[in-house]
Design an enzyme around this catalytic site. Structure first.
Site, short mmCIF file in Angstrom:
data_model
loop_
_atom_site.label_atom_id
_atom_site.label_comp_id
_atom_site.label_asym_id
_atom_site.label_seq_id
_atom_site.Cartn_x
_atom_site.Cartn_y
_atom_site.Cartn_z
N HIS B 41 88.69 -44.91 -17.82
CA HIS B 41 89.03 -43.64 -17.18
C HIS B 41 87.96 -42.57 -17.37
O HIS B 41 88.01 -41.51 -16.74
CB HIS B 41 90.41 -43.13 -17.64
CG HIS B 41 90.44 -42.50 -18.99
ND1 HIS B 41 90.85 -43.15 -20.13
CD2 HIS B 41 90.11 -41.25 -19.39
CE1 HIS B 41 90.77 -42.32 -21.15
NE2 HIS B 41 90.34 -41.17 -20.73
N ASP B 91 92.23 -50.14 -19.71
CA ASP B 91 91.32 -48.99 -19.81
C ASP B 91 90.09 -49.33 -20.66
O ASP B 91 89.95 -48.89 -21.79
CB ASP B 91 92.09 -47.80 -20.43
CG ASP B 91 91.35 -46.49 -20.27
OD1 ASP B 91 90.39 -46.44 -19.48
OD2 ASP B 91 91.76 -45.51 -20.94
N GLY B 183 88.81 -35.82 -25.11
CA GLY B 183 87.39 -35.87 -25.44
C GLY B 183 87.06 -36.99 -26.41
O GLY B 183 85.89 -37.31 -26.62
N SER B 185 88.50 -39.98 -25.93
CA SER B 185 88.66 -41.20 -25.11
C SER B 185 87.37 -42.00 -25.10
O SER B 185 86.26 -41.45 -25.02
CB SER B 185 89.00 -40.81 -23.67
OG SER B 185 90.33 -40.42 -23.58
N GLY B 186 87.54 -43.30 -25.11
CA GLY B 186 86.38 -44.20 -25.08
C GLY B 186 85.82 -44.49 -26.45
O GLY B 186 85.08 -45.45 -26.64
#
Lengths: 27, 266
Positions: B41, B91, B183, B185-186
């Site tokens: 995402h 994701d 922020g 995420s990932g």
């Protein structure tokens, strides 16, 4: 308990550097 | 990260920052000299791939250190099930860099959890430059937090049976408000197994950041480890730019090549 897989199954994609081995400094 | 502390420089050497149009938008992790693992995402279809930059060897977003490296993106591979069975399911994204990462004490790859990894009683940590408060305050310093894993069935009870899929796992300290936030995420959720650090999760989503009953939901890395391997092993390396030859040097090489061709005929 955590089931750790044999070292041979660990994945290191890079040729020269083992993954997940951060540098440890003595105290 | 909510409830975290500033991280020291060499403590999380696999941490990467995904920048878009010059700003940090997501985290990532180094898994190979050419590859960063992140969340799908973070790379929505309407984003321009040329506007992404990857940073490694970074602790303070505003200060490039001696080990900081910057990379352009060659390609982004999004998992084909992203958004298919769940709005943020599948994701996971693989980001191939245009040039290779140079490893050092501050820049190292993390191990990918194997498909059959059993998770229980682990000490796991999340890291990132996301919001540090429910009001959306941010920190330039990389934050770290130790997060207990939340049993999958319990997480399904909290979020609802259809919201938590087998390719997800949950972690968070709901009592002390320790969790990942926007922020982050990932970024990676990593656990130590006999002095080897293994990535088991990718920060993915949650019911806000600071609702006490809702832990952070992570992409379950072990679910995708074969897919990760497949792409890293079968994706061609990026084409490297050739050094520009000066006209004189080019002429000399031409003469040499012609001479060799003539000699081979003789």
């Amino acid at each position: 308990t955590a089931h750790r897989h044999p070292a041979s199954e660990e994945v290191a994609f890079s040729r020269d550097v083992a993954c997940g081995q951060r540098h440890v400094q003595g105290k | 990260i909510l409830g975290g502390v500033d991280a020291l420089e060499t403590k999380w050497p696999w941490q990467a920052s995904v920048h878009y149009a010059g700003f940090h938008i997501c985290g990532g992790s180094i898994i190979d000299e050419y590859w960063i693992l992140s969340a799908a995402h973070c790379f929505d279809r309407n984003k321009n791939i040329k506007a992404f930059d990857m940073y490694v060897g970074l602790v303070d977003l505003k200060i490039a250190g001696n080990h900081t490296q910057w990379f352009e993106v060659n390609r982004v591979i999004i998992h084909p099930t992203y958004g298919l069975y769940h709005s943020i399911g599948g994701d996971i994204a693989l980001v191939q860099l245009k040039t290779r990462i140079v490893f050092s004490d501050s820049v190292l790859p993390i191990c990918i959890a194997p498909p059959d990894l059993t998770l229980s009683n682990l000490s796991c940590w999340a890291t990132g430059w996301g919001s540090i408060s429910r009001q959306g305050e941010t920190s330039n310093k990389l934050q770290e937090v130790r997060l207990p894993l939340v049993p999958w069935q319990l997480c399904r009870l909290l979020y609802g049976q259809t919201d938590i899929l087998p390719d997800m796992l949950c972690a968070g300290n709901v009592r002390d408000m320790k969790t990942a936030c926007e922020g982050d995420s990932g970024g990676p959720l990593v656990c130590e197994f006999d002095r080897t650090w293994v990535q088991i999760g990718i920060v993915s989503w949650g019911q806000g950041c600071a609702y006490p009953m809702y832990p952070t939901v992570f992409t379950r890395v072990s679910f995708f480890s074969k897919w990760i391997h497949h792409h890293i092993e079968n994706t061609p390396l990026p084409l490297q730019p050739l050094p520009a030859l000066s006209s004189t040097l080019g002429a000399i090489i031409n003469v040499l090549m012609t001479s060799l061709a003539v000699l081979s005929v003789l």
